[in-house]
Design a protein around this motif. Structure first.
Motif, mmCIF file in Angstrom:
data_model
loop_
_atom_site.group_PDB
_atom_site.id
_atom_site.type_symbol
_atom_site.label_atom_id
_atom_site.label_comp_id
_atom_site.label_asym_id
_atom_site.label_seq_id
_atom_site.Cartn_x
_atom_site.Cartn_y
_atom_site.Cartn_z
ATOM 1 N N THR A 18 11.943 -19.416 26.203
ATOM 2 C CA THR A 18 12.232 -20.202 27.186
ATOM 3 C C THR A 18 12.759 -21.450 27.364
ATOM 4 O O THR A 18 11.300 -22.486 26.295
ATOM 5 C CB THR A 18 11.274 -20.296 28.473
ATOM 6 O OG1 THR A 18 11.126 -18.666 28.281
ATOM 7 C CG2 THR A 18 11.785 -20.731 29.997
ATOM 8 N N TRP A 19 13.595 -22.762 27.386
ATOM 9 C CA TRP A 19 13.718 -23.536 26.715
ATOM 10 C C TRP A 19 14.742 -24.658 27.699
ATOM 11 O O TRP A 19 15.185 -23.877 28.625
ATOM 12 C CB TRP A 19 13.927 -23.694 25.280
ATOM 13 C CG TRP A 19 15.624 -23.100 25.368
ATOM 14 C CD1 TRP A 19 15.047 -22.077 24.410
ATOM 15 C CD2 TRP A 19 16.565 -22.814 25.622
ATOM 16 N NE1 TRP A 19 16.533 -20.931 24.373
ATOM 17 C CE2 TRP A 19 17.460 -21.307 25.183
ATOM 18 C CE3 TRP A 19 17.388 -24.120 26.143
ATOM 19 C CZ2 TRP A 19 18.530 -21.593 25.282
ATOM 20 C CZ3 TRP A 19 18.784 -23.602 26.178
ATOM 21 C CH2 TRP A 19 19.459 -22.143 25.624
ATOM 22 N N ASN A 20 14.673 -25.994 27.709
ATOM 23 C CA ASN A 20 15.479 -26.761 28.819
ATOM 24 C C ASN A 20 15.791 -27.255 27.907
ATOM 25 O O ASN A 20 16.612 -27.595 26.809
ATOM 26 C CB ASN A 20 14.319 -27.880 29.166
ATOM 27 C CG ASN A 20 12.882 -27.334 30.084
ATOM 28 O OD1 ASN A 20 13.554 -26.233 30.124
ATOM 29 N ND2 ASN A 20 12.131 -28.079 30.525
ATOM 30 N N LEU A 28 18.489 -28.277 33.737
ATOM 31 C CA LEU A 28 18.127 -26.060 33.522
ATOM 32 C C LEU A 28 17.528 -25.463 32.834
ATOM 33 O O LEU A 28 16.618 -26.059 31.583
ATOM 34 C CB LEU A 28 19.413 -25.956 33.357
ATOM 35 C CG LEU A 28 20.463 -26.386 33.222
ATOM 36 C CD1 LEU A 28 21.875 -25.853 33.662
ATOM 37 C CD2 LEU A 28 20.644 -25.948 35.480
ATOM 38 N N THR A 29 16.580 -24.323 32.590
ATOM 39 C CA THR A 29 16.154 -24.119 31.884
ATOM 40 C C THR A 29 16.103 -22.363 31.583
ATOM 41 O O THR A 29 17.050 -21.582 32.754
ATOM 42 C CB THR A 29 14.583 -23.197 32.972
ATOM 43 O OG1 THR A 29 14.018 -24.726 33.018
ATOM 44 C CG2 THR A 29 13.053 -22.905 32.114
ATOM 45 N N PHE A 30 16.484 -22.020 30.469
ATOM 46 C CA PHE A 30 16.921 -20.964 29.923
ATOM 47 C C PHE A 30 15.250 -19.723 29.489
ATOM 48 O O PHE A 30 15.525 -20.304 28.653
ATOM 49 C CB PHE A 30 18.575 -21.141 28.979
ATOM 50 C CG PHE A 30 19.050 -21.635 29.961
ATOM 51 C CD1 PHE A 30 20.137 -21.126 31.670
ATOM 52 C CD2 PHE A 30 19.541 -23.044 29.741
ATOM 53 C CE1 PHE A 30 20.968 -21.330 31.907
ATOM 54 C CE2 PHE A 30 20.608 -23.304 30.371
ATOM 55 C CZ PHE A 30 21.854 -23.001 31.365
ATOM 56 N N THR A 31 16.052 -18.466 29.337
ATOM 57 C CA THR A 31 15.256 -17.465 28.981
ATOM 58 C C THR A 31 16.130 -16.961 28.256
ATOM 59 O O THR A 31 17.024 -16.414 29.046
ATOM 60 C CB THR A 31 14.567 -16.908 29.827
ATOM 61 O OG1 THR A 31 13.239 -17.932 30.318
ATOM 62 C CG2 THR A 31 13.831 -15.814 28.296
ATOM 63 N N ARG A 40 19.002 -20.462 20.434
ATOM 64 C CA ARG A 40 18.085 -21.617 20.478
ATOM 65 C C ARG A 40 18.801 -23.042 21.109
ATOM 66 O O ARG A 40 17.927 -23.633 21.778
ATOM 67 C CB ARG A 40 17.753 -21.622 19.274
ATOM 68 C CG ARG A 40 17.212 -20.590 17.991
ATOM 69 C CD ARG A 40 16.499 -20.503 17.542
ATOM 70 N NE ARG A 40 15.436 -19.607 16.882
ATOM 71 C CZ ARG A 40 14.979 -19.217 17.273
ATOM 72 N NH1 ARG A 40 13.792 -19.393 17.823
ATOM 73 N NH2 ARG A 40 14.168 -17.970 16.501
ATOM 74 N N THR A 41 20.043 -22.539 21.740
ATOM 75 C CA THR A 41 20.568 -23.290 22.605
ATOM 76 C C THR A 41 21.987 -23.030 22.963
ATOM 77 O O THR A 41 22.342 -22.255 22.919
ATOM 78 C CB THR A 41 20.323 -25.644 21.836
ATOM 79 O OG1 THR A 41 21.073 -25.550 22.748
ATOM 80 C CG2 THR A 41 21.677 -25.184 20.679
ATOM 81 N N VAL A 42 21.992 -23.642 23.909
ATOM 82 C CA VAL A 42 23.374 -23.656 24.110
ATOM 83 C C VAL A 42 24.970 -24.031 23.634
ATOM 84 O O VAL A 42 24.481 -25.054 23.038
ATOM 85 C CB VAL A 42 23.964 -24.582 25.931
ATOM 86 C CG1 VAL A 42 25.114 -24.786 26.374
ATOM 87 C CG2 VAL A 42 22.902 -24.403 27.083
ATOM 88 N N ASP A 43 24.832 -23.067 23.479
ATOM 89 C CA ASP A 43 26.566 -23.358 22.715
ATOM 90 C C ASP A 43 27.122 -24.756 22.797
ATOM 91 O O ASP A 43 27.291 -24.722 23.293
ATOM 92 C CB ASP A 43 27.871 -22.127 22.564
ATOM 93 C CG ASP A 43 28.658 -22.212 21.677
ATOM 94 O OD1 ASP A 43 28.453 -21.685 20.500
ATOM 95 O OD2 ASP A 43 29.715 -22.448 22.062
ATOM 96 N N TYR A 44 27.653 -25.138 21.681
ATOM 97 C CA TYR A 44 28.621 -26.123 21.374
ATOM 98 C C TYR A 44 29.338 -26.186 22.465
ATOM 99 O O TYR A 44 29.841 -27.234 23.254
ATOM 100 C CB TYR A 44 28.426 -26.871 20.384
ATOM 101 C CG TYR A 44 29.084 -28.572 20.731
ATOM 102 C CD1 TYR A 44 28.048 -29.496 20.686
ATOM 103 C CD2 TYR A 44 30.063 -28.669 20.063
ATOM 104 C CE1 TYR A 44 28.759 -30.897 21.090
ATOM 105 C CE2 TYR A 44 31.169 -30.287 20.074
ATOM 106 C CZ TYR A 44 29.940 -30.733 20.707
ATOM 107 O OH TYR A 44 29.952 -32.154 20.901
ATOM 108 N N ASN A 106 16.659 -20.806 37.736
ATOM 109 C CA ASN A 106 17.272 -22.646 37.815
ATOM 110 C C ASN A 106 18.124 -22.105 39.862
ATOM 111 O O ASN A 106 18.917 -23.655 40.512
ATOM 112 C CB ASN A 106 18.632 -22.694 37.120
ATOM 113 C CG ASN A 106 17.677 -22.732 35.744
ATOM 114 O OD1 ASN A 106 17.306 -23.985 35.781
ATOM 115 N ND2 ASN A 106 18.497 -22.218 34.941
ATOM 116 N N ASP A 107 17.075 -21.541 40.473
ATOM 117 C CA ASP A 107 17.142 -21.141 42.134
ATOM 118 C C ASP A 107 18.734 -21.749 41.924
ATOM 119 O O ASP A 107 19.341 -22.858 42.759
ATOM 120 C CB ASP A 107 16.601 -22.591 42.520
ATOM 121 C CG ASP A 107 16.777 -22.716 43.688
ATOM 122 O OD1 ASP A 107 16.412 -21.139 44.011
ATOM 123 O OD2 ASP A 107 16.507 -23.446 44.566
#
Length: 201
Positions: A18-20, A28-31, A40-44, A106-107
């Motif tokens: 889980t990361w921001n 945003l918070t993603f699992t 590991r991160t949002v793709d560029y 993220n509601d």
């Protein structure tokens, strides 16, 4: 081992992270987990696409995130545009379960998430279709995601695709131009092309 992110049930050892990530002005918070794309991160490419889509020129109607993965594109947009509804589909059931979790944490309530192999379980027509297609699944899949859009867009609806130049952006542009009669490169960034066609209907 069936572990590719573009398969229905990747056979993986689960390892949740889980990361921001800040996108479109929201934290945003993603699992994520093994067996999904860009865990590991949002793709560029995805982040470039969402930052460059122009909602002012999209007609009213719902938006489809085709091949949504764990949901970063649609969730970021749904958070920023709460008056729009987003449909998120993917073939990967693990990714879809994460997309549901991510929309909840993220509601974000203006999303509908379900399984579809490309457009197989997509019924509606949309004001916009967005996709960061799974290049590793092969050209046939990528071309199917592009060509099928024409049957699922409202008049003046847009198809927006992100691809790297070296992964087939020029041939995708050619295909989009032949199908829609138009295709614009709305952004080039670090080898990523954001391609957009308008369905004149």
């Amino acid at each position: 081992m069936n572990e590719y992110y573009y398969t229905p049930n990747p056979d993986v050892v689960h390892e949740l992270h889980t990361w921001n990530y800040e996108l479109l002005g929201n934290d945003l918070t993603f699992t994520t987990d093994n067996g999904v794309f860009s865990k590991r991160t949002v793709d560029y490419g995805s982040s470039v696409l969402v930052k460059n889509i122009n909602f002012d020129k999209i007609p009213s109607g719902n938006i489809l995130d085709l091949g949504c993965g764990y949901g970063p594109m649609a969730i970021a947009l749904a958070k920023k545009y709460p008056n729009r509804n987003f449909e998120m589909v993917d073939v990967n059931n693990l990714a879809l379960s994460l997309a549901k979790k991510n929309s909840e944490q993220n509601d974000v309530k203006n999303v509908k998430i379900h399984n579809s192999n490309i457009y197989e379980n997509v019924q509606d027509k949309f004001a916009a279709i967005l996709t960061n297609p799974p290049v590793r699944a092969g050209k046939k899949v990528v071309d199917g995601m592009i060509s099928g859009a024409i049957n699922h867009l409202l008049p003046n609806g847009t198809l927006t695709v992100v691809l790297q130049k070296k992964q087939g952006a020029p041939s995708a542009k050619k295909l989009m131009k032949s199908l829609f009669g138009n295709c614009e490169i709305i952004r080039k960034d670090k080898g990523y092309y954001i391609l957009e066609s308008v369905f004149r209907g």
